[in-house]
Enzyme design. Sequence first.
Site, PDB file in Angstrom:
ATOM      1  N   HIS A 203     -11.746   7.680  -0.473  1.00  0.00           N
ATOM      2  CA  HIS A 203     -10.982   6.736  -1.289  1.00  0.00           C
ATOM      3  C   HIS A 203     -11.759   5.420  -1.368  1.00  0.00           C
ATOM      4  CE1 HIS A 203      -7.813   4.001  -2.568  1.00  0.00           C
ATOM      5  NE2 HIS A 203      -7.161   5.072  -2.999  1.00  0.00           N
TER       6      HIS A 203
ATOM      7  N   GLU B 294     -10.852   7.380  -9.826  1.00  0.00           N
ATOM      8  CA  GLU B 294     -10.101   6.118  -9.744  1.00  0.00           C
ATOM      9  C   GLU B 294     -11.047   4.925  -9.857  1.00  0.00           C
ATOM     10  OE1 GLU B 294      -6.185   6.572  -7.168  1.00  0.00           O
ATOM     11  OE2 GLU B 294      -7.899   5.939  -5.995  1.00  0.00           O
TER      12      GLU B 294
END
Length: 221
Positions: free
Chosen positions: A88, A136
């Site tokens: 992430h 993302e």
Amino acid sequence: MIVNFKTYSEASGTKALALSKILEGVQRETGIQVIVAAQTSDLFPLSQHVEIPVYAQHVDPQPQGGHTGHIAPEAVKESGARGTLLNHSERRLELATLEECVRRTGVVGLTSVVCANNVATAAACAAFEPDIVAVEPPELIGTGRAVSKAKPEVVTDAVARIRDINKKVVILCGAGISEAHDASSALNLGAQGILVSSAVVKATDQRKVALDMAREMSRFT
Ligand code: G3P
């Protein structure tokens, strides 16, 4: 739909359980698969009390043994989690470490969700053959400006590049997804689901926000 609890206080401890129960209801009501990515400290209790899949937010490649402070994939699995986020933007890994983490999660039997910050990284991540790649753009994370609206070309380009390399990996997108329409737009652009956090976790009415998104997504299934 993966809801990332991050380290938000609204999604920690007993509140993590309450939110997971709400999201379990959203899945039941809409038929959309909802997964929670919870803090390590909450994995075991959540897995005991909810039926929807509970994922970790990160694992390390080290095995169980003398590795103080690391998160062993085996331990995550034993806590009842069924998968994990990896790489992430708020917990980036070096490429070689990421590759090893994907391999280790596969061996242990955890679903791997590799996050990628842009199209090129998404393509590189797909080559590691994880179960899921989530694109993302970090500059949109937590802003309320949805990737599917602000940078739709990131989603379409990532889908095209990933599919050149890997035909079966599931593709998600995330960052800034706030409205129900943002979720359906993501699917329209070729993503198969969304990775969302603040809009759900920090909402006054968490159930309504998640339910509206899932309802919009269910129109595509
Ligand atoms: O992992 C999901 C995340 O980084 C997106 O966060 O708050 O923009 O939905 P948010």
